[in-house]
Design an enzyme around this catalytic site. Structure first.
Site: not given
Ligand code: 13P
Length: 364
Positions: A230, A190, A301, A56, A147, A188, A34, A364
């Site tokens: 995630k 992160e 993921s 792409r 996501k 997620e 994504d 991302y």
């Molecule tokens: P990475 O596995 O490259 O960290 O990315 C996964 C992802 O979807 C981050 O939002």
């Protein structure tokens, strides 16, 4: 305080729980394909390919056309908006190609990070406006999960209480909206690997962030059985001088999850976060061999750690497409085994698979 205003019917809950379970069935994980147009620019410039829509499409096609090995180890694929409406050379749209393999289609629905004013470079994630309508449309168009990525940073002064609270709340609000539309939210939060902090500090911050996320999900009446988490694995910062073993990373990660993630959550699907392909596989395998009770599926993921070898094998050339697809399938199979704790290390650690995929302050 009884629950007078149920958020979801029994049928809605069953649909969500079934979707989530299907994605994280034993030995399966998620391909995160994504990347936004901007992130694809970085991936493609690394192999000397122009970031145009056709390239792409060609690239996504070589991932999606994987043979029967793909459905053995991939339970879900996360699409970017553009990819949802593209087709393969055969004229079949990508959504159908993936669904025909019995794989669940997901969609990135956040609109990226924006600064939180008055903080030390911290962010929140935008995209709530119109989200319900977008989810309803994506559901009609074949997506069953979504996501949303929030980002937190570790430094002397971060993550701040504000960033933790704001990101937990926005994730919970997103999750609630998804579930109302029959879409399983991947939550997620992160925590970036940037910095020189040690493993303990990452574990501490991960616990605080996850605890806040589950408090917010509860406050928003989110049905946990119909969600996936995630998170980052608990690792030391990229610039930390101490190196930790996969077993230490696994113990810190599973400990943090056990302290904060309710057993009602069906699966935890880790992001790779700049680890090399081989490292991400070995760490996932160690997590699945960690000698602590683990009530959730613990799987992958991955974006970068599933695609790096495929990208470098492809280099934009037609004659390399099959080799690139094969590289992707090799990593997918290795991670499928790691999700079962059955991966045996190959020699791949020294080649492309062993190369760090770390990008400072990754978007991302
Ligand atoms: P990475 O596995 O490259 O960290 O990315 C996964 C992802 O979807 C981050 O939002």
């Amino acid at each position: 305080m009884t629950h007078q205003y149920p958020a979801l019917s029994a049928e809605q809950k069953k649909e969500l729980a079934d979707i989530a379970q299907k994605i994280v069935a034993p030995g399966k994980g998620i391909l995160a394909a994504d990347e936004s147009v901007g992130s694809m620019a970085k991936r493609l410039s690394g192999i000397g390919v122009d970031n145009i829509e056709e390239n792409r499409r060609l690239y996504r096609q070589l991932l999606f056309k994987g043979d029967e090995r793909m459905q053995e180890c991939i339970g879900g694929v996360i699409f970017f908006h553009e990819t949802m409406y593209q087709q393969g050379d055969c004229g079949t749209n990508f959504v159908k190609m993936i669904k025909d393999k019995g794989i669940v289609v997901g969609i990135k629905v956040d609109k990226g990070v924006v600064p939180l004013a008055g903080t030390n470079g911290e962010t929140t994630t935008q995209g709530l406006d119109g989200l319900s309508e977008r989810c309803a449309q994506y559901k009609k168009d074949g997506a069953d999960f979504a996501k949303w990525r929030s980002v937190l940073k570790i430094s002397e002064t971060t993550p701040s209480a504000l960033a933790i609270l704001e990101n937990a709340n926005v994730l919970a609000r997103y999750a609630s909206i998804c579930q109302q539309n029959g879409i399983v939210p991947i939550v997620e939060p992160e925590i970036l690997p940037d910095g020189d902090h040690d493993l303990k500090r990452c574990q501490y911050v991960t616990e605080k962030v996850l605890a806040a996320v589950y408090k917010a999900l509860s406050d928003h009446h989110v049905y946990l059985e119909g969600t996936l988490l995630k998170p980052n694995m608990v690792t030391a910062g990229h610039a930390c001088p101490t190196k930790y073993t996969a077993e230490e990373i696994a113990m810190a990660t599973v400990t943090a999850l056990r302290r904060t993630v309710p057993p009602a959550v069906p699966g935890v699907t880790f992001l790779s976060g700049g680890q090399s392909e081989e490292e991400a596989t070995i760490n996932l395998n160690a997590i699945n061999n960690c000698p602590l009770a683990r009530p959730w599926a613990l799987t992958f993921s991955y974006g970068r750690a599933l695609q790096a070898s495929a990208l470098s094998a492809w280099r934009g050339k037609k004659e390399n497409e099959d080799a690139a697809t094969n590289e992707f399938l090799k990593r997918a199979e290795a991670n499928g085994l790691a999700a079962l704790g059955k991966y045996e290390q190959s020699g791949d650690g020294c080649g492309a698979a062993g190369q760090s995929l770390y990008v400072a302050n990754h978007a991302y």
